[in-house]
Structures are given as C-alpha cells and as structure tokens.
Design an enzyme around this catalytic site. Structure first.
Site, short mmCIF file in Angstrom:
data_model
loop_
_atom_site.label_atom_id
_atom_site.label_comp_id
_atom_site.label_asym_id
_atom_site.label_seq_id
_atom_site.Cartn_x
_atom_site.Cartn_y
_atom_site.Cartn_z
N CYS A 104 0.89 -1.15 0.00
CA CYS A 104 0.00 0.00 0.00
C CYS A 104 0.92 1.19 0.00
CB CYS A 104 -0.92 0.04 1.22
SG CYS A 104 -1.88 1.58 1.24
N CYS A 107 -0.39 4.12 2.58
CA CYS A 107 -0.43 3.91 4.03
C CYS A 107 -0.22 2.42 4.34
CB CYS A 107 -1.70 4.45 4.66
SG CYS A 107 -3.22 4.02 3.81
N SER A 108 -1.25 1.74 4.77
CA SER A 108 -1.04 0.35 5.19
C SER A 108 -2.28 -0.50 4.95
CB SER A 108 -0.67 0.32 6.67
OG SER A 108 -1.69 0.96 7.42
N CYS A 109 -3.02 -0.23 3.87
CA CYS A 109 -4.22 -1.01 3.57
C CYS A 109 -3.80 -2.48 3.43
CB CYS A 109 -4.88 -0.53 2.28
SG CYS A 109 -5.53 1.15 2.44
FE FE Z 1 -3.67 2.22 2.73
#
Ligand code: FE
Length: 196
Positions: A104, A107-109
């Site tokens: 991602c 971010c951190s999906c």
């Molecule tokens: Fe994300």
C-alpha cells in the site's frame, strides 16, 4: 462500510489507542511487553492462518481456486472469513511466469480477515516506496530470487481493493491434506515477499 480512506492522516482513533496504551501501562495494568505479545499473536499467528486455509483449499480444489481468482470475497467467505477490510478482495495467482507482490504505497491497507494485522515493515516508508521502484531488489532482500524471465507485478492496495497472493504450491506436496498444506503457507508468501 469500506474501511478507512487511505490518503488521510492517522486518525482520532489512532491517537485514542495510543492514549489508552499509555494510560494502561502507566497505571501498571499492562506492560508494553504484554501488548507486543498480543500484537505479535494477531500479526503472525491468528490472522495469517486464515489466509493459509484459503490458499490450501485453492491448492487442493481446482473449482474453488477458479472461484477464488474470479471473485475472491465470496470465495473467502465460503471458508469462513469476511468482515472489515476484506470486503473487496482480489487474489493474485503466482505462476512460473508471473510473480505478484502487494504494497500500500499511501499507508497500510491490508486484508485483515485473511492476514490479520500488517507487519511493521509493510507499513514502513522504505518498503512502500522501494517495492514499486525496484521490486526485484526488494524481493532479493527478502530472499526471493525472481528469474529474469519472470514478470514481477506490484499491486497497490487501497481502501477499495485489498490483495492477497496465491503462492505457487511447492513440489512434492500433492499428497498432503488441506490441513497439512495450510501449515506450509506463510504470511509473507501471501504478501508476495516469500516463496512457499
Ligand atoms: Fe492504505
């Protein structure tokens, strides 16, 4: 509910969680080490075991694999996993010709129902930036040597779509039960940064 929009800064909820963690540790109710243990449990044990069951089913059932690759969310729900951050899943098949890897960039999906919580490196700026720019170099650092004749595809997760990699089934595992196959599957293999 489609989860967070992934271009927003860390939210109120993150600040609230941090405040709670600080309060609980200050009051001596829990220690930072205990929190780390719980996080590690969900990161490396509980969460990815779900994805491993999905992979094992796909390896041992060709019809299931077809459903999984064509419409992943309902196929994953068949195995019993659904919910927040897993509504719009896409499963990518690794083959001798194509190696898929997931990131991602913003971010951190991450697909929580099948993989649990994202590992720290998945959320780190260097991984997010470099895997797009130089995927082969990053994969090599993870110990994955992708041949020059193999196409590397990098998939950028978002609030709309969460990806999981279906690793190649290792040779010599054809006789294993679904349960035994699941034990072979690793979290990193389902992100695409490890061979299984
Ligand atoms: Fe994300």
């Amino acid at each position: 509910m489609t989860g967070h929009r992934h271009n927003e800064p860390e939210s109120d909820i993150v600040l609230r969680v941090k405040a709670m963690e600080q309060l609980l540790t200050e009051k001596g109710i829990i220690t930072a080490e205990q929190i780390d243990l719980v996080v590690d449990h969900f990161e490396t044990k509980v969460g990815p075991r779900n994805g491993a069951k999905v992979v094992a089913r796909a390896w041992s059932d060709a019809d299931y694999k077809k459903r999984l690759l064509s419409d992943a969310s309902p196929a994953i729900a068949e195995v019993g996993f659904s919910g927040m951050q897993g509504e719009d899943m896409v499963v990518l098949e690794n083959t001798p010709e194509v190696h898929n890897v997931v990131v991602c960039t913003l971010c951190s999906c991450y697909p929580w129902p099948v993989l649990g919580l994202p590992p720290a490196w998945f959320k780190s700026p260097p991984y997010r930036a470099r895997v797009v720019r130089e995927p082969r170099a990053v994969l090599a650092e993870f110990g994955v040597d992708v041949g020059d004749d193999v196409e590397v595809r990098v998939w950028d997760s978002s609030a709309e779509i969460r990806y999981m990699v279906l690793p190649m089934q290792p040779d010599g595992t054809e006789e294993l039960s679904t349960q035994e196959l699941a034990e072979v599957v690793t979290r990193d293999g389902m992100i695409g940064v490890a061979s299984v």
